[in-house]
Motif scaffolding. Structure first.
Motif, mmCIF file in Angstrom:
data_model
loop_
_atom_site.group_PDB
_atom_site.id
_atom_site.type_symbol
_atom_site.label_atom_id
_atom_site.label_comp_id
_atom_site.label_asym_id
_atom_site.label_seq_id
_atom_site.Cartn_x
_atom_site.Cartn_y
_atom_site.Cartn_z
ATOM 1 N N LYS A 168 0.820 -1.212 0.000
ATOM 2 C CA LYS A 168 0.000 0.000 0.000
ATOM 3 C C LYS A 168 0.855 1.264 0.000
ATOM 4 O O LYS A 168 0.464 2.278 -0.561
ATOM 5 C CB LYS A 168 -0.964 -0.020 1.201
ATOM 6 C CG LYS A 168 -2.068 -1.086 1.008
ATOM 7 C CD LYS A 168 -3.108 -1.053 2.096
ATOM 8 C CE LYS A 168 -2.608 -1.721 3.334
ATOM 9 N NZ LYS A 168 -3.387 -2.890 3.762
ATOM 10 N N THR B 79 -3.252 4.946 2.615
ATOM 11 C CA THR B 79 -4.531 4.245 2.807
ATOM 12 C C THR B 79 -4.803 4.206 4.300
ATOM 13 O O THR B 79 -3.897 4.402 5.115
ATOM 14 C CB THR B 79 -4.509 2.793 2.276
ATOM 15 O OG1 THR B 79 -3.564 2.040 3.046
ATOM 16 C CG2 THR B 79 -4.164 2.714 0.816
ATOM 17 N N ALA B 80 -6.044 3.987 4.647
ATOM 18 C CA ALA B 80 -6.415 3.780 6.052
ATOM 19 C C ALA B 80 -7.559 2.794 6.084
ATOM 20 O O ALA B 80 -8.232 2.582 5.055
ATOM 21 C CB ALA B 80 -6.814 5.091 6.714
ATOM 22 N N PHE B 81 -7.779 2.220 7.258
ATOM 23 C CA PHE B 81 -8.863 1.248 7.458
ATOM 24 C C PHE B 81 -8.758 0.119 6.435
ATOM 25 O O PHE B 81 -9.711 -0.181 5.719
ATOM 26 C CB PHE B 81 -10.230 1.958 7.427
ATOM 27 C CG PHE B 81 -10.208 3.243 8.222
ATOM 28 C CD1 PHE B 81 -9.937 3.213 9.593
ATOM 29 C CD2 PHE B 81 -10.405 4.479 7.616
ATOM 30 C CE1 PHE B 81 -9.878 4.395 10.327
ATOM 31 C CE2 PHE B 81 -10.333 5.670 8.349
ATOM 32 C CZ PHE B 81 -10.072 5.621 9.704
ATOM 33 N N ASN B 82 -7.558 -0.448 6.366
ATOM 34 C CA ASN B 82 -7.286 -1.578 5.474
ATOM 35 C C ASN B 82 -7.632 -1.266 4.016
ATOM 36 O O ASN B 82 -8.214 -2.087 3.325
ATOM 37 C CB ASN B 82 -8.017 -2.831 5.981
ATOM 38 C CG ASN B 82 -7.456 -4.086 5.335
ATOM 39 O OD1 ASN B 82 -6.383 -4.070 4.747
ATOM 40 N ND2 ASN B 82 -8.207 -5.166 5.428
ATOM 41 N N GLY B 83 -7.269 -0.069 3.599
ATOM 42 C CA GLY B 83 -7.414 0.296 2.188
ATOM 43 C C GLY B 83 -8.773 0.885 1.832
ATOM 44 O O GLY B 83 -8.988 1.299 0.700
ATOM 45 N N ASP C 75 3.477 7.348 9.418
ATOM 46 C CA ASP C 75 2.452 6.379 9.004
ATOM 47 C C ASP C 75 2.234 5.324 10.089
ATOM 48 O O ASP C 75 1.145 4.756 10.176
ATOM 49 C CB ASP C 75 2.900 5.618 7.739
ATOM 50 C CG ASP C 75 2.488 6.304 6.448
ATOM 51 O OD1 ASP C 75 2.232 7.520 6.480
ATOM 52 O OD2 ASP C 75 2.449 5.623 5.411
ATOM 53 N N LYS D 16 -0.220 10.320 10.836
ATOM 54 C CA LYS D 16 -1.231 9.892 9.864
ATOM 55 C C LYS D 16 -2.659 9.961 10.391
ATOM 56 O O LYS D 16 -3.602 9.910 9.586
ATOM 57 C CB LYS D 16 -0.904 8.462 9.406
ATOM 58 C CG LYS D 16 -1.647 8.000 8.188
ATOM 59 C CD LYS D 16 -1.173 6.604 7.792
ATOM 60 C CE LYS D 16 -2.094 5.950 6.807
ATOM 61 N NZ LYS D 16 -1.726 4.526 6.642
ATOM 62 N N ARG E 116 -6.274 9.855 8.539
ATOM 63 C CA ARG E 116 -7.324 8.888 8.901
ATOM 64 C C ARG E 116 -8.597 9.613 9.329
ATOM 65 O O ARG E 116 -9.699 9.179 9.033
ATOM 66 C CB ARG E 116 -6.865 8.007 10.070
ATOM 67 C CG ARG E 116 -5.694 7.082 9.770
ATOM 68 C CD ARG E 116 -5.424 6.116 10.926
ATOM 69 N NE ARG E 116 -4.196 5.352 10.734
ATOM 70 C CZ ARG E 116 -3.036 5.640 11.320
ATOM 71 N NH1 ARG E 116 -2.926 6.641 12.172
ATOM 72 N NH2 ARG E 116 -1.977 4.904 11.063
#
Ligand code: TMP
Ligand code: ASP
Length: 237
Positions: A12, A34-38, A198, A213, A217
């Motif tokens: 990612k 990315t955040a929250f698993n993409g 990150d 990060k 998010r």
């Protein structure tokens, strides 16, 4: 001279390339966020440079203090030569102050000091959303051996001792962070991945302003400025 060959993997936030030396790979840091698993995607301009340079600086300091890492040599603003490792499939989370998922899970306001450091493990698996596991799960599933887990826990706490003091010296509270470890071809456990905004929660020690990060998010704005500020405090630029 080691030369870059084919791309092995694209994650990612980073790409990994093979080199002409089978024991070395090159990581290349992207600006993709990315955040929250993409589930949330974006770009943080300049992030790759900040994360690469900050990680390398901190890993050099850790090596000087006897903590083995994958770091070999910074090649450019975004690229670094590292030892080729087999990643232990664990995200090792170290927490000094309650925040994030711990605050949610246990109903403790963010910023609450805790009586001692908390160590958590998550099984690295995107399809399962990196579920939290304990030592029993890790050994039962064979993610690593008992001896390797002892080494990982001892190293994580030592890394925390150093990083906490170091960040305090630049007026930053190290709230929590995530580490990953790898195994070299001769079976040695080393710190891998990155140490960056990150993967860490950084709060200004005076104002408690977030410098990591979480600004991305949580849609707080000022994301690039936060990364730049951390780069300035760590590398003086
Ligand atoms: P959490 O409070 O969301 O569990 O996050 C703990 C720390 O781990 C925080 O510093 C951010 C970092 N982290 C990652 O580096 N990668 C991740 O995928 C997650 C969820 C957290
Ligand atoms: N690892 C998470 C993701 O892939 C990002 C994070 O919250 O740090 O989306």
């Amino acid at each position: 001279m080691v030369e870059k060959t084919e791309q092995l993997y694209e994650g990612k936030a980073k790409k990994v390339f093979a080199t002409t030396d089978p024991d070395l790979v090159i990581v290349s840091y992207k600006d993709d966020a990315t955040a929250f698993n993409g589930a949330k995607k974006g770009t943080i301009v300049g992030k790759g440079v900040v994360n690469n340079r900050m990680s390398n600086y901190l890993m050099e300091k850790l090596e000087e203090r006897g903590i083995p890492t994958h770091y070999v040599q910074e090649l450019s603003e975004r690229e670094t030569l590292v030892k080729r490792v087999q990643i232990v499939p664990l995200e090792v989370i170290v927490r000094n102050i309650a925040a994030g998922s711990l605050s949610k899970r246990l109903g403790i306001p963010e910023g609450t000091p805790m009586k001692r450091t908390v160590l958590e493990y998550c099984y690295k698996c995107d399809e399962l959303d990196d579920p939290m596991v304990n030592a029993y799960h890790i050994l039962a599933m064979g993610y690593c051996t008992q001896e390797e887990l002892n080494t990982i826990a001892t190293m994580a706490l030592k890394i925390n001792q150093f990083l906490k003091k170091y960040f305090a010296s630049i007026n930053v509270e190290l709230v929590d962070f995530k580490l990953e470890f790898g195994k070299t071809s001769d079976g040695k456990i080393v710190l891998a991945d990155e140490i960056s905004p990150d993967t860490c929660r950084f709060w200004d020690a005076t104002t408690h302003e977030k410098l990591d990060k979480d600004r991305f998010r949580r849609d707080m704005g000022g994301v690039e400025d936060a990364y730049k500020e951390m780069m300035k405090r760590v590398l003086g630029e």
